[in-house]
Design an enzyme around this catalytic site. Structure first.
Site, mmCIF file in Angstrom:
data_model
loop_
_atom_site.group_PDB
_atom_site.id
_atom_site.type_symbol
_atom_site.label_atom_id
_atom_site.label_comp_id
_atom_site.label_asym_id
_atom_site.label_seq_id
_atom_site.Cartn_x
_atom_site.Cartn_y
_atom_site.Cartn_z
ATOM 1 N N HIS A 1 3.603 6.958 -1.806
ATOM 2 C CA HIS A 1 3.408 5.799 -2.691
ATOM 3 C C HIS A 1 4.198 4.583 -2.219
ATOM 4 O O HIS A 1 4.526 3.707 -3.012
ATOM 5 C CB HIS A 1 3.827 6.144 -4.133
ATOM 6 C CG HIS A 1 2.987 7.205 -4.754
ATOM 7 N ND1 HIS A 1 3.171 8.556 -4.512
ATOM 8 C CD2 HIS A 1 1.913 7.115 -5.592
ATOM 9 C CE1 HIS A 1 2.276 9.253 -5.181
ATOM 10 N NE2 HIS A 1 1.496 8.399 -5.851
ATOM 11 N N GLU B 1 -11.447 7.088 -5.959
ATOM 12 C CA GLU B 1 -11.444 5.815 -5.236
ATOM 13 C C GLU B 1 -12.696 5.623 -4.386
ATOM 14 O O GLU B 1 -13.186 4.508 -4.239
ATOM 15 C CB GLU B 1 -10.182 5.705 -4.358
ATOM 16 C CG GLU B 1 -8.920 5.354 -5.117
ATOM 17 C CD GLU B 1 -8.266 6.552 -5.816
ATOM 18 O OE1 GLU B 1 -8.774 7.676 -5.664
ATOM 19 O OE2 GLU B 1 -7.271 6.361 -6.517
#
Lengths: 431, 323
Positions: B127, B60
């Protein structure tokens, strides 16, 4: 068994009250002198203390109910007696039916944190300031104890300005011809008594006397300019200009044959009105009247007119009465509430400056009192500390003088029965 | 006007903008061949080719740096970060590059970072987060969080056309939401405007993302008590529609703020403080705050349901501030 009745200093200024809050629940033990119920008078909330120790056995007037002065709010029983009704009987004040679920069963008094600041929402604070409402006299309906907008609105709705409120000032009306506010009380016909209040007071200050007079005469209560519900006068005032406006108000009511009763400043106005011949005057009763000499307690006039807080108003109220016990906190807050408008205070300060410049009574009506041909009485408290009672002396042989022992500047409040009897004597002697 | 799922509306927005402007391209993990884990980019690689819809390695930090560089050099990248929980990895690019380069060097920074967050799907502590306040905190970024499929499409198209970096926050439980979406390729939704979900007179609920739907349900619960509730969807988290907030509070005098993120230093805290700054004298009660507690989102379903903000908690908060 002891009845809890509507009494207290505020009672002098009211005919009926609305129950705002019970501080005790049915079956609770109460001690004599302990706060049991708060009622709302025409002017302010008044706290009523337990007249005896025992158990709160009965709640006769529930929250929101209107009850006459002297009526029974509830009953205190001996400690051993069982409660007459279950606690759940009490309904709640409800701001709107739609929000019923939101409203706690018992409204709580405005919570004051240790610093003495009243808890209120920002909006309630803002609106109360706009409407000149003292937050400390409000009752919070929320469980948080925080005053909300609905409490300000409920208070405002219940204020005596609302002429349609049942039981209060049923005949109040603004006359078409004059702007002064006039209230009709007493008998529907018979002799007409026009009551002119003193500086800084209003028609409500006659309440004890109105009660004492009962149906013996038809009563016309006039709020002087800048007082009560009458607007401030235009331009600079004088005793004569006030008398002219009163004359207009009386003519507006179709009155031309009246008995005048004037207290303090209202006494001077009554003299000026009688002198003018604008209305037919059949008798004159003056209570500690202004207009008979130069002396007056100028500091009182100024201090009273300017007072915006209980602690600045109370010392002046104490000067009015010979008996200090009349000036209870409830009485002070009721008076303060009636004088909460800054515009009214300003108008009265201006009026005081015009009529009592430099603490002196500028206008004198001794000659008028001497000359008038109608029955005249002057009633004065021996312990008047505002206007010296010696002003009553040497006003002519035909003027009856009554000096009341143990009475201050407010004989109609301090001894309404005697004053009523003397007024009616004067009225009868005119017919 | 067609009934589209939220994910399909996003897909349509991407397709229309790629057709409209050849400088728009997409990249991210598993977005090309697989079509994205939530199928937002399904079919786009086949239509626009591997050059404009690119699968990337799992990095990322690199992706965010790529987005900044691509935006500075004349293209309009749309980067997908699979879970908002991974946003900390891109924060340096956002805080020290994307948000300040216009200020330092007078360059435009037209890129969109799409990601999705939120709980309620049993995705566990790593998550399920809502990190709205982390990005809304940064001056120089725009942050939007659409709830309806139409807003998803309209706001994404506006974000792609914007010359500043826009963080586009989706919610994993919204992708299957189906509603009317305008077909018009010129349909856009302005960034910086709130949406009034329902009008009310007694209390205003200001909510973000999926919490708007819970607030709507709360409004129904409150209606049963006779409380008239206004629900405002703060679909633009930054810039905030202050006018809408002030107008609503001036009407109802009571406010509940709802955000699915953590409470301490959270987006709801910012809303509450903003209301104090701008509408204090209109408040008739304290601003109520409904958030996730300051803890990880549990994996266990009953525990997860217990900690997530929901309609009942919002209604309770509303009742409390109205008392």
């Amino acid at each position: 068994m002891t009845d809890i009745t509507v009494v207290g200093a505020g009672g002098e200024y009211m005919e009926s009250v609305v129950v705002v809050e019970w501080h005790k629940r049915l079956g609770d033990a109460v001690a004599a002198g302990e706060l049991v119920v708060t009622v709302e008078t025409a002017k302010a909330a008044t706290e009523i203390e337990a007249p005896a120790s025992g158990i709160l056995a009965e709640v006769r007037a529930e929250v929101g109910k209107e009850i006459e002065v002297g009526g029974v709010l509830g009953v205190i029983a001996d400690s051993a007696a069982p409660a007459a009704r279950p606690v759940e009987d009490r309904p709640a004040i409800r701001p709107s039916p739609a929000k019923a679920a939101e409203v706690p069963a018992n409204p709580v008094p405005a919570r004051s944190p240790p610093n003495g600041r009243v808890l209120a929402s920002p909006l309630a604070r803002r609106v109360a300031a706009q409407k000149n409402i003292d937050l400390s006299v409000l009752t919070a309906s929320s469980v948080s104890g925080r005053i909300k907008l609905r409490d300000v609105e409920a208070y405002e709705k219940a204020r005596p300005k609302d002429a349609l409120r049942p039981g209060l000032d049923k005949s109040a009306a603004l006359s078409a011809e004059a702007l002064l506010h006039v209230t009709r009380r007493g008998a529907a016909n018979g002799d007409t008594l026009v009551l002119l209040h003193g500086f800084g007071a209003d028609s409500l200050s006659w309440q004890p006397l109105v009660a004492a007079l009962g149906d013996s005469a038809s009563l016309v209560l006039v709020d002087l300019p800048g007082h009560g519900r009458s607007p401030a006068p235009h331009g600079r005032s004088s005793v004569h200009s006030l008398a002219g406006m009163v004359a207009d108000a009386l003519r507006g009511q179709g009155l031309d044959d009246v008995h005048l009763v004037g207290h303090s400043l209202g006494g001077a106005v009554a003299l000026a009105l009688a002198e003018s011949g604008a209305v037919g005057v059949r008798s004159l009763t003056l209570l500690a009247p202004a207009g008979l000499g130069p002396e007056i307690d100028g500091a009182f006039v100024q201090g009273y007119a300017r007072a915006t807080r209980a602690d600045s108003l109370r010392p002046w109220l104490l000067k009015l009465f010979a008996d200090a016990s009349i000036v209870t906190p409830g009485f002070v807050s009721a008076t303060l509430q009636a004088r909460s408008g800054a515009a009214m205070r300003d108008a009265q300060s201006e009026l005081a400056d015009a009529i009592f410049p430099d603490g002196t009574q500028a206008a004198e009506f001794r000659g008028v009192l001497e000359r008038l041909a109608v029955p005249r009485k002057v009633i004065w408290g021996e312990q008047d500390r505002i206007i010296p009672k010696r002003h009553a002396m040497d006003t002519g042989a035909a003027v009856a003088l009554h000096f009341l022992p143990g009475i201050g500047h407010m004989p109609h409040v301090e001894d309404p029965m005697t004053v009523a009897r003397l007024i009616l004597q004067n009225v009868r002697s005119a017919s | 006007m067609a009934k589209l799922r939220y994910a399909e509306a996003l897909n349509q927005a991407l397709r229309e903008e790629m057709q409209r402007d050849p400088s728009v391209f997409l990249f991210g993990e598993d977005i090309a061949r697989y079509g994205g884990v939530f199928k937002v980019t399904r079919g786009l690689m086949d239509e626009f080719g591997e050059g404009r819809v690119r699968d990337t390695p799992i990095s990322e930090q690199t992706l965010a740096a790529m987005a900044v560089s691509a935006a500075m050099t004349g293209t309009r990248p749309v980067l997908e970060i699979m879970y908002a929980d991974f946003m900390p990895l891109v924060l340096d690019a956002l805080i020290n590059q994307a948000s300040v380069y216009e200020y330092l060097w007078d360059v435009s920074m037209p890129f969109v970072l799409r990601t999705q967050g939120g709980g309620g799907a049993g995705a566990g502590a790593q998550h399920s987060k809502s990190l709205d306040s982390l990005v809304a905190h940064i001056p120089g970024l725009k942050v939007v969080a659409p709830v309806t499929p139409a807003d998803a499409k309209g706001l994404l198209k506006t974000a792609i056309r914007d010359s500043q970096p826009v963080i586009f926050l989706e919610h994993k439980l919204l992708y299957n939401l189906r509603d009317d979406v305008p077909d018009d390729p010129d349909f856009t939704v302005e960034i910086g405007k709130a949406r009034t979900v329902c009008e009310g007179a007694d209390i205003s609920i200001f909510a973000t993302s999926r919490m708007v739907l819970e607030s709507q349900k709360a409004a129904e619960l409150l209606a049963a008590d006779g409380i008239s509730t206004e629900v405002i969807d703060l679909r633009s988290l930054r810039p905030l529609d202050l006018a809408a907030i002030k107008t609503s509070i001036a009407k109802t005098h009571h406010a509940v703020v709802v955000n699915e993120g953590w409470r301490f230093c959270g987006y709801a805290a910012e809303l509450s403080a903003t209301i104090m700054d701008h509408a204090f004298d209109d408040l008739d009660g304290p601003v109520a705050r409904v958030t996730l507690p300051d803890m990880p989102v549990p994996y266990s379903e009953p525990l997860e349901m217990a900690v997530l903000p929901n309609a009942a908690k919002i209604a309770d908060a509303a009742r409390a501030t109205l008392r």
